[in-house]
Design a protein around this motif. Sequence first.
Motif, PDB file in Angstrom:
ATOM      1  N   SER A   1     -19.730 -17.928  24.893  1.00  0.00           N
ATOM      2  CA  SER A   1     -21.181 -18.014  24.978  1.00  0.00           C
ATOM      3  C   SER A   1     -21.601 -19.409  25.380  1.00  0.00           C
ATOM      4  O   SER A   1     -20.963 -20.400  25.010  1.00  0.00           O
ATOM      5  N   MET A   2     -22.705 -19.477  26.117  1.00  0.00           N
ATOM      6  CA  MET A   2     -23.263 -20.770  26.490  1.00  0.00           C
ATOM      7  C   MET A   2     -24.195 -21.313  25.412  1.00  0.00           C
ATOM      8  O   MET A   2     -24.500 -22.503  25.395  1.00  0.00           O
ATOM      9  N   VAL A   3     -24.681 -20.440  24.536  1.00  0.00           N
ATOM     10  CA  VAL A   3     -25.592 -20.844  23.465  1.00  0.00           C
ATOM     11  C   VAL A   3     -25.143 -20.173  22.174  1.00  0.00           C
ATOM     12  O   VAL A   3     -24.962 -18.956  22.132  1.00  0.00           O
ATOM     13  N   VAL A   4     -24.955 -20.974  21.124  1.00  0.00           N
ATOM     14  CA  VAL A   4     -24.520 -20.445  19.832  1.00  0.00           C
ATOM     15  C   VAL A   4     -25.321 -21.111  18.726  1.00  0.00           C
ATOM     16  O   VAL A   4     -25.906 -22.180  18.908  1.00  0.00           O
ATOM     17  N   ALA A   5     -25.333 -20.475  17.562  1.00  0.00           N
ATOM     18  CA  ALA A   5     -25.986 -21.061  16.392  1.00  0.00           C
ATOM     19  C   ALA A   5     -25.503 -20.338  15.146  1.00  0.00           C
ATOM     20  O   ALA A   5     -25.034 -19.188  15.207  1.00  0.00           O
ATOM     21  N   GLU A   6     -25.627 -20.995  14.015  1.00  0.00           N
ATOM     22  CA  GLU A   6     -25.343 -20.348  12.736  1.00  0.00           C
ATOM     23  C   GLU A   6     -26.491 -19.396  12.410  1.00  0.00           C
ATOM     24  O   GLU A   6     -27.643 -19.641  12.784  1.00  0.00           O
ATOM     25  N   PRO A   7     -26.213 -18.295  11.715  1.00  0.00           N
ATOM     26  CA  PRO A   7     -27.262 -17.310  11.427  1.00  0.00           C
ATOM     27  C   PRO A   7     -28.514 -17.889  10.764  1.00  0.00           C
ATOM     28  O   PRO A   7     -29.629 -17.537  11.183  1.00  0.00           O
ATOM     29  N   PRO A   8     -28.411 -18.768   9.742  1.00  0.00           N
ATOM     30  CA  PRO A   8     -29.651 -19.317   9.175  1.00  0.00           C
ATOM     31  C   PRO A   8     -30.455 -20.141  10.182  1.00  0.00           C
ATOM     32  O   PRO A   8     -31.684 -20.175  10.119  1.00  0.00           O
ATOM     33  N   ALA A   9     -29.753 -20.815  11.103  1.00  0.00           N
ATOM     34  CA  ALA A   9     -30.461 -21.561  12.147  1.00  0.00           C
ATOM     35  C   ALA A   9     -31.219 -20.608  13.057  1.00  0.00           C
ATOM     36  O   ALA A   9     -32.372 -20.864  13.434  1.00  0.00           O
ATOM     37  N   ALA A  10     -30.582 -19.486  13.410  1.00  0.00           N
ATOM     38  CA  ALA A  10     -31.257 -18.490  14.247  1.00  0.00           C
ATOM     39  C   ALA A  10     -32.463 -17.906  13.522  1.00  0.00           C
ATOM     40  O   ALA A  10     -33.522 -17.689  14.127  1.00  0.00           O
ATOM     41  N   LEU A  11     -32.326 -17.659  12.224  1.00  0.00           N
ATOM     42  CA  LEU A  11     -33.447 -17.129  11.452  1.00  0.00           C
ATOM     43  C   LEU A  11     -34.605 -18.115  11.435  1.00  0.00           C
ATOM     44  O   LEU A  11     -35.775 -17.720  11.576  1.00  0.00           O
ATOM     45  N   LYS A  12     -34.298 -19.400  11.275  1.00  0.00           N
ATOM     46  CA  LYS A  12     -35.353 -20.424  11.283  1.00  0.00           C
ATOM     47  C   LYS A  12     -36.044 -20.475  12.648  1.00  0.00           C
ATOM     48  O   LYS A  12     -37.286 -20.574  12.734  1.00  0.00           O
TER      49      LYS A  12
END
Length: 650
Positions: free
Chosen positions: A112-123
Amino acid sequence: MNNLQEKKKIVECDVAIIGGGFGAIAAAQACLERGLRVVISEQYPWVGGQATSQALCVLDEYHDPISEAGVGYSRRYGGFRQSLRKHYQEGYRLSEFGRDQLYFNAGNSMNSMVVAEPPAALKVIEDLFEKSGGKDRLTIFTNYVPTDAVVENRLIQSVTCDSDSPNQPSLEIVASFFLNGDETGELFPILNLPFLIGAEAKSEFQEPHAPDDAAPDSVQSFTYCIAAEFVPGGSFVISKPDDYEFWKEKHGDYFYLDAPGARADDPALMFSAKKGRNDLPIPPAFYYRCMVDRANFDDPRLPYSRTIFNVTGNDYYHENAIGKEDRQEIYGRARSLAKSYLYWLQTEAPRDEGGYGYPELRPMPELTGAPDGIAMAPYIREGRRLRACQIVTENDISTATAKEARGSHFRDSVGLGCFIIDIHRRNGAPSLSQMSRPYQIPLGALLSPELDNFAVAGKSIGVTQIANGAYRLHNVEWAVGEAAGEFAAYALEEEISSQQIGGEQLKEFQSRLVKAGVPLCWFEDVSFDDPAFEAIQLLSVCKLLPMSREHLRFNPYYSVARSRKLADFVFDRLDEYGVDYGSLRRKVVEIHCTRFAQLLIHVYRLLERQKWPEPLLRATNQPDGDVESLLFNDVIPEGMDETDKHAYKA
């Protein structure tokens, strides 16, 4: 509120989104930005589906032709991607390596070119809602599932949702428009809507890779993803699961270090790339879906690298859970499989340097919202699929059947997608992978012929099981949800039903989408921020312009002198439609410095000022016919001989 005090709570809104999956987020944003009141009901504590509760905010995008320049996805999706990046770029101290990245990837994930931890995505999702007006017009109910509905005269009047908490009342959601926003199509049986499930028989859609006989229970595997960080010197081995030996016996052939190109007899390494069979590269298993790579950061709050395991080792294909009365028990067994794979990783996985087991892998409950570090919700690849006004099939998108640069052209396109046909192992059937063409999302695939105020805002659209393998990814699910939200808003404003629209209404709706930055046709060199984006997209989707059979380029800033045949083609078609363009043809075709994008803007504004001719609005999905390659503005000029030079000077 005590359940004894209020057995049912009535909630009213303009648009109700039943299910808070990833597509539902896009639908809600579109509706909020149109000034509507929105209610989302969601089964799990977090909305966001793949990106949050399913612990898979590793955006599964096809690297080419999906572009960092705003090609292949919408402006809103681009904003979501950038917000995920900014969460880390602005919230943490980066290393030199991290700062030097042109397009920041927090985990340096190969997938993936863009990733994040789930809580970061929720924020990021919560901030997105607030900026879109959600503070006053959005209500979210979590831990609720739909159980009943009232339908009268083709209109959904209300949907009842029940909570899994005995202290919460049932909800009766009354709305003018309803969207299915989950990934399993839970509303379909409640609304008595026909749907597809599992594998269709070859005779139904004439798909080359469909089985001879339908197999409704042959549904793709689902996965409980595992979040873990690697702590050098640490030991975080979980208790041996009681059923570990059972899963080693039943699923052990898939307990290996997995990454693209790996298999049981040629597994990946954990932290290093390797050459596999036929000298093909196999990336490291840890960095396959890595969320945070320590090399990007110089911040004590991110001391270790973090990853998501979503591989064959924890893919649960042994049972179909969709529509089953014992679904929660099946999900429990799938979760046990994930724990067993985690234990295998910690104790038996071959180490890169020799030996076995990675006890340094620490499960991360703080990233999943579940105490064992495994996602709170299963990652659903395939559920019920609406028997919609339009069904997209393998024949529309596979390179084996779609021979041109793009998949089938849909006149009612409302978005784009691009991914291989990737069908994971199914209950009773093996996996299947095929290359696909970049493809469109037809509006008809979101709509049911049975209802007038309903659309699908997720992966449960009208596709066959094979086509679903390409339509189930993050950016496509977002595109479906965004189109569904925009359509709900348009239908309410114009007081129309959610049946397939055409003619002037379709043109107006597509114009609305394009103005919001939604692409309708594939051009790898025309972004949603291009000043000619609107003209190029709308003139192409109605087929005033042909598209190259050989490539995805448009070359909008070549001069008309370079593309004279294409300019003539456009004006000849306007002649066929009886459009009075006055002196426009002479002015823009005979002035060699005119760019083709400028010509299209002139034509588009001309059609907007006049009435678009009805035959143009009725243009079909059919191909253009035998359009010669030289028509397109991508011909490389040959050298001049003396005669050419003399003629040019004259």
